[in-house]
Design an enzyme around this catalytic site. Structure first.
Site, PDB file in Angstrom:
ATOM      1  N   GLU A 195      -7.745  -4.846   1.743  1.00 40.47           N
ATOM      2  CA  GLU A 195      -7.858  -4.245   3.077  1.00 40.47           C
ATOM      3  C   GLU A 195      -9.069  -4.824   3.795  1.00 40.47           C
ATOM      4  O   GLU A 195     -10.182  -4.778   3.270  1.00 40.47           O
ATOM      5  CB  GLU A 195      -7.998  -2.728   2.963  1.00 40.47           C
ATOM      6  CG  GLU A 195      -7.875  -2.033   4.297  1.00 40.47           C
ATOM      7  CD  GLU A 195      -7.800  -0.518   4.162  1.00 40.47           C
ATOM      8  OE1 GLU A 195      -7.155   0.110   5.008  1.00 40.47           O
ATOM      9  OE2 GLU A 195      -8.403   0.016   3.229  1.00 40.47           O
ATOM     10  N   ALA A 336     -12.915   3.772  -3.040  1.00 44.85           N
ATOM     11  CA  ALA A 336     -11.594   3.684  -3.679  1.00 44.85           C
ATOM     12  C   ALA A 336     -10.631   3.027  -2.699  1.00 44.85           C
ATOM     13  O   ALA A 336     -10.930   2.871  -1.518  1.00 44.85           O
ATOM     14  CB  ALA A 336     -11.099   5.060  -4.093  1.00 44.85           C
ATOM     15  N   MET A 337      -9.434   2.672  -3.204  1.00 42.38           N
ATOM     16  CA  MET A 337      -8.413   2.045  -2.379  1.00 42.38           C
ATOM     17  C   MET A 337      -7.044   2.537  -2.808  1.00 42.38           C
ATOM     18  O   MET A 337      -6.734   2.599  -3.989  1.00 42.38           O
ATOM     19  CB  MET A 337      -8.494   0.519  -2.491  1.00 42.38           C
ATOM     20  CG  MET A 337      -7.435  -0.215  -1.698  1.00 42.38           C
ATOM     21  SD  MET A 337      -7.578   0.078   0.089  1.00 42.38           S
ATOM     22  CE  MET A 337      -5.969  -0.452   0.629  1.00 42.38           C
ATOM     23  N   GLU A 338      -6.201   2.825  -1.814  1.00 44.98           N
ATOM     24  CA  GLU A 338      -4.966   3.578  -1.999  1.00 44.98           C
ATOM     25  C   GLU A 338      -3.742   2.738  -2.303  1.00 44.98           C
ATOM     26  O   GLU A 338      -2.648   3.017  -1.805  1.00 44.98           O
ATOM     27  CB  GLU A 338      -4.695   4.419  -0.755  1.00 44.98           C
ATOM     28  CG  GLU A 338      -4.367   3.651   0.522  1.00 44.98           C
ATOM     29  CD  GLU A 338      -5.547   3.288   1.389  1.00 44.98           C
ATOM     30  OE1 GLU A 338      -5.350   2.979   2.565  1.00 44.98           O
ATOM     31  OE2 GLU A 338      -6.689   3.322   0.878  1.00 44.98           O
ATOM     32  N   HIS A 369      -8.395  12.230  -1.690  1.00 48.35           N
ATOM     33  CA  HIS A 369      -8.278  11.388  -0.496  1.00 48.35           C
ATOM     34  C   HIS A 369      -7.246  10.281  -0.741  1.00 48.35           C
ATOM     35  O   HIS A 369      -6.331  10.076   0.072  1.00 48.35           O
ATOM     36  CB  HIS A 369      -9.646  10.792  -0.169  1.00 48.35           C
ATOM     37  CG  HIS A 369      -9.652   9.811   0.964  1.00 48.35           C
ATOM     38  ND1 HIS A 369     -10.211  10.090   2.185  1.00 48.35           N
ATOM     39  CD2 HIS A 369      -9.176   8.531   1.060  1.00 48.35           C
ATOM     40  CE1 HIS A 369     -10.069   9.033   2.986  1.00 48.35           C
ATOM     41  NE2 HIS A 369      -9.454   8.077   2.310  1.00 48.35           N
ATOM     42  N   GLU A 370      -7.396   9.570  -1.868  1.00 46.77           N
ATOM     43  CA  GLU A 370      -6.472   8.469  -2.145  1.00 46.77           C
ATOM     44  C   GLU A 370      -5.063   8.988  -2.412  1.00 46.77           C
ATOM     45  O   GLU A 370      -4.077   8.333  -2.038  1.00 46.77           O
ATOM     46  CB  GLU A 370      -6.974   7.640  -3.332  1.00 46.77           C
ATOM     47  CG  GLU A 370      -8.385   7.091  -3.175  1.00 46.77           C
ATOM     48  CD  GLU A 370      -8.621   6.358  -1.864  1.00 46.77           C
ATOM     49  OE1 GLU A 370      -7.685   5.675  -1.394  1.00 46.77           O
ATOM     50  OE2 GLU A 370      -9.723   6.468  -1.300  1.00 46.77           O
ATOM     51  N   HIS A 373      -3.147   9.503   0.722  1.00 49.26           N
ATOM     52  CA  HIS A 373      -2.677   8.240   1.301  1.00 49.26           C
ATOM     53  C   HIS A 373      -1.289   7.844   0.806  1.00 49.26           C
ATOM     54  O   HIS A 373      -0.607   7.049   1.468  1.00 49.26           O
ATOM     55  CB  HIS A 373      -3.642   7.107   0.947  1.00 49.26           C
ATOM     56  CG  HIS A 373      -4.776   6.933   1.903  1.00 49.26           C
ATOM     57  ND1 HIS A 373      -4.602   6.849   3.259  1.00 49.26           N
ATOM     58  CD2 HIS A 373      -6.118   6.783   1.683  1.00 49.26           C
ATOM     59  CE1 HIS A 373      -5.788   6.660   3.839  1.00 49.26           C
ATOM     60  NE2 HIS A 373      -6.713   6.628   2.909  1.00 49.26           N
ATOM     61  N   GLU A 392      -7.389   6.953   7.680  1.00 49.74           N
ATOM     62  CA  GLU A 392      -8.573   7.412   6.955  1.00 49.74           C
ATOM     63  C   GLU A 392      -8.993   8.818   7.362  1.00 49.74           C
ATOM     64  O   GLU A 392      -9.386   9.625   6.519  1.00 49.74           O
ATOM     65  CB  GLU A 392      -9.722   6.420   7.145  1.00 49.74           C
ATOM     66  CG  GLU A 392      -9.419   5.022   6.653  1.00 49.74           C
ATOM     67  CD  GLU A 392      -9.024   4.985   5.170  1.00 49.74           C
ATOM     68  OE1 GLU A 392      -9.348   5.932   4.429  1.00 49.74           O
ATOM     69  OE2 GLU A 392      -8.379   4.008   4.769  1.00 49.74           O
TER      70      GLU A 392
END
Length: 878
Positions: A195, A336-338, A369-370, A373, A392
């Site tokens: 991203e 983190a990343m989704e 949060h992730e 997503h 976000e």
């Protein structure tokens, strides 16, 4: 998160200056164009037919080049180009074959099946060391057509197959396919981070979110590794020489930035979750092999299993993917990343030392949060990066809803006020503020939008939106949005349309004022009273230079001190707008001891206390019972705003904060109050009074520390801050003694993390040598975390030689990204006089850093090496 901001033209291109380029495109004489940037109007043509989209886009020196009469933007991509490409290209599937045997480069073979407008020209994105083969529909294309991060396709057919073979570079800065070596055991770990525009660093791709496709990955790697991706992990097929091949099944339709590969000897735990439709969803939690003994996978799985059914009911959609792995990865630039079903998380969240309560809760919120997503961002994805904020902000809002309702952290909205809203208010008052719904004209514009406006303010505005339309209508609108747009792309207007239909409210003006304007409003009470009774209570609204007067759904509370405890004696909710709104429910009531605008924290604004309330609070801040923790937190941060805005001096604020710290027990509120105390003491106090204030604050904080419950979170956080505030010889001797086990408060564990904080403070105070730091690293903590902590300690050493060495290391840019931020923080620690020679150097270096480094490296360098008269760091971390 993003790659470098501009690749120099290759020799086949003729670079031109901005002035001459502008002159050639729109006919302005060069003298009328600025030397650094300008705005011009482009009309893109497609086979002689004018493109339907026209807009103004920005061109910048060093990024755009003229070649054969058109602009090639280096590694950039404009919204206009993406819209044009989406008109003529529809992607179907990718097959990506990776050979990960080598240590510096890897082989990538990509096969793309796509349809398009027959005869049209387009391009595919790739950042690689070299391209060995390009084949379109069976016809070879010269590898020389790969230029400036693009492969030009001069003429496509109605149905196409493109094959690209390339040699790509591993990253050591957190973008693309990152390669890290664990110093604890020498094992290699890979992970991808794409991203916004970095999947092109691993394979050839139409790099934009609205060209979704199914992706199939094939990976050749050492047989003892684990390999993860969006699809479930297959059984590896052995290959000669200790290698194996993982053949993944095709993914669901997703955007390229959501794909991933994670590889290495990761270890972890597994579980399952039963979805409402009867599917058994495999769950996994993994980390580096050396961290396995610290991995509390059971808690991560528990939080995940609490979040899954909550979101499935809230969104009226079962979990959309086939499995859910969460992998803690090293040297990560973000929290983190989704990736769908394969979330990557910063491995600082694997706690090798005792964590603060704030950090444990933050991990839970990050997990949720992730997970949010998976529906909002992955199942339904933004059309273009204009709506990055929407992804976000929504996930950040929902993560707090889920945390408060589905986990043990039921006071998550107190955390939200202390962390997200504080972050947002701070960033919204900087010159760099921007609207939540920013105008993302190109990939470069994305760079400035992963910030407190996108996350904190956006989530705060979602909180206000729910109050404005009502939660029932909000849930109904979100469900309709997800149902209609599943597996596709959507825009903010698509969501607003569903929310308007569900609530009956017109949200266009609301969206303009809240989403398309920057800045923050200030709400102040205006009170007239007679003989202890309120005649009129009004809320006055002021705007800053960016914002209009906005509508707010808000609450007002009144509190009296009864038997030493505050009790709520008045409360109302109302809509306010304009410069002044009367609160009729408070007219005629007895004047409460404390009046609080925005009680319950529905609104996003700065709030002032009236003088009588402020005076009462200063004396009785510790009189709020636990059930009024949110009210107390709101008041604490309202008072901090007074100090930050210069309406309360640093010494008075320090006295107020120290009084509150005598009882504060909420982990995140404690963390931020301590951080603000350090900032007020070390940075906001008048220089001629600073030393006296530092000594007074340090002494009081140590007194509070001695009274903290043994082994408590309060004790740990107070100890960490007391170390930072230590300046006198006696204080430094006291904390140095902790390293030898001397006079340590009962119950306080001097673990690796706390030891490093003491070493760093002693280094900045010129009490230790580099040899002491090296001994600590080699004999006690030869880990990745230890290496970063040691780098900070070495840079903090209070000698000209240490500062010069740290500066040169930072300029060289060869250190791992995990250590770079630590080096920056250490460089600015200690005697400010040592930084005087670097003031001019810093400002001379800023532009080069931004132009030549990755975003993360440049941001760290620019932010954390800024020269101030600050002694000791204020960043306490979470």
């Amino acid at each position: 998160m993003l790659g470098q901001l501009g690749q120099l033209a290759r020799t086949a291109f003729t670079p031109v200056t901005p002035r001459s380029l502008c002159a050639q495109i729109i006919g302005f004489p060069p003298a009328q164009a600025t030397s650094q940037s300008y705005t011009c109007r482009h009309t893109f043509s497609r086979r002689g037919k004018e493109a339907r989209v026209k807009e103004e886009i920005r061109c910048r020196y060093g990024i755009s080049h003229l070649w054969k009469g058109r602009i090639l933007p280096g590694e950039n991509l404009t919204r206009l180009e993406a819209a044009h490409r989406a008109e003529i290209v529809q992607t179907h599937s990718y097959r990506v074959e990776l050979d990960l045997r080598d240590s510096t480069t890897f082989r990538s073979r990509t096969t793309i099946d796509f349809s398009g407008e027959a005869g049209a020209a387009t391009f595919v994105d790739l950042i690689a060391q070299s391209v060995e083969k390009i084949e379109l529909n069976g016809t070879a294309i010269s590898p020389s057509s790969f230029q400036d991060s693009r492969i030009e396709l001069a003429e496509i057919a109605a149905e196409n197959t493109l094959i690209v073979e390339a040699t790509c570079l591993y990253s050591h800065t957190g973008e693309g396919l990152h390669r890290a070596v664990d110093p604890a055991d020498g094992e290699v770990y890979l992970y991808s981070q794409f991203e916004a525009p970095d999947s092109r660093r691993m394979f050839a791709v139409f790099e934009q979110p609205n060209l979704k496709a199914r992706f199939t990955f094939s990976v050749l790697a050492p047989a003892h590794w684990q390999v993860f991706s969006v699809s479930p992990t297959p059984e590896p097929q052995p290959v000669a020489d200790g290698l194996a091949r993982w053949e993944f099944s095709p993914t669901e339709p997703i955007s390229s930035y959501l794909t991933c590969i994670i590889a290495g000897p990761y270890a972890g735990v597994q579980g399952t979750y039963t979805a409402p439709d009867g599917r058994e969803i495999p769950l996994g939690v993994y980390a580096r092999k050396s961290l396995q003994k610290y991995l509390d996978g059971a808690e991560v799985l528990e939080i995940t299993k609490q979040g899954m059914p909550f979101y499935e009911e809230y969104f009226a959609q079962p979990y959309p993917f086939r499995k859910y792995d969460q992998i803690f990865v090293p040297e990560y630039n973000m929290g983190a990343m989704e990736h769908p079903g394969c979330v990557t998380i910063l491995d600082d969240y694997v706690f090798q030392s005792k964590p603060t309560a704030a950090l444990v809760e933050r991990r839970a919120i990050t997990i949720l949060h992730e997970l949010a997503h998976m529906w909002f961002g992955d199942l339904v994805t933004m059309e273009w990066w204009d709506d990055l904020w929407l992804n976000e902000s929504f996930a950040e809002y929902m993560s707090h809803v889920a945390t408060a309702r589905a986990t043990r952290w039921q006071d998550a909205w107190v955390t939200f006020q202390a962390s997200e809203k504080s972050w947002a208010r701070r960033q919204d008052q900087l010159p760099s503020t921007h609207p939540i719904a920013a105008d993302i004209r190109d990939l470069e514009d994305v760079l400035v939008n992963f910030d407190g406006i996108t996350y904190g303010k956006g989530a705060s505005v979602f909180q206000q939106l729910v109050a404005y339309v009502g939660e029932e209508a909000f849930i109904s609108g979100v469900r309709q949005y997800l149902a209609k747009k599943a597996w596709g792309n959507a825009t903010l207007q698509d969501l607003l349309t569903e929310l308007e239909a569900a609530s009956g409210r017109d949200l266009q003006q609301w969206a303009r004022l809240w989403l398309q304007e920057a800045g923050i409003n200030t709400l102040s009470p205006q009170i007239t009273e007679t003989a202890g009774r309120i005649d009129e209570f009004a809320i006055c609204q002021e705007k800053d230079k960016h914002a209009s007067l906005r509508p707010h759904r808000i609450a007002v509370g009144g509190y009296d001190l009864e038997n030493g405890v505050y009790r709520q004696v008045a409360f109302t909710t109302l809509d306010i707008s304009g410069a002044r709104t009367v609160v009729p429910e408070f007219g005629g009531i007895s004047r409460p001891d404390v009046l609080l605008i925005n009680d319950g924290d529905l609104a996003y604004a700065k709030v002032r206390l009236d003088e009588e309330s402020l005076t009462h609070i200063k004396e009785h801040i510790n009189a709020f019972p636990p059930e009024l923790q949110l009210t107390r937190a709101l008041i604490l941060f309202n008072v901090w705003d007074l100090c930050r805005d210069g309406l309360m001096n640093a010494a008075d604020y320090a006295d107020f904060a120290l009084r509150a710290l005598e009882t504060e027990a909420h982990g995140t509120v404690l963390r931020y109050t301590l951080s603000q105390l350090v900032t007020a003491t070390n940075l906001y106090s008048p220089p001629q009074q600073r030393e006296e204030l530092q000594q007074r604050v340090a002494a009081k904080l140590q007194d509070i520390l001695q009274g903290a419950a043994p082994g408590s979170d309060r004790q740990l956080q107070l100890a960490r801050t007391a170390i930072i505030l230590a300046h006198s010889a006696a204080d430094l001797d006291y904390f140095a003694g902790w390293l030898q086990g001397e006079k340590v408060p009962n119950g306080l564990e001097i673990d690796a993390a706390l030891r490093w904080e003491i070493w760093q403070r002693l280094a900045a105070a010129q009490r230790i040598t580099e040899a002491d730091i090296q001994q600590e690293l080699q004999e006690r903590d030869n880990t990745a975390a230890g290496a970063s902590a040691a780098a900070e300690a070495r840079a903090a050493l209070a000698t000209p030689e240490a500062k010069a060495r740290a500066w040169e290391e930072l300029l060289a840019g060869k250190i791992p990204n995990a250590q770079q931020r630590s080096l920056c923080l250490g460089f600015t620690a200690g005697d400010a006089e040592l930084l005087v020679p670097y003031v001019e150097k810093y400002f001379a270096e800023v532009e080069r850093q931004w132009e030549e480094r990755t975003v993360e490296f440049a941001s760290n360098m620019i932010t954390y090496t800024f020269p101030t008269k600050l002694t000791g760091r204020t960043d306490l971390g979470v």
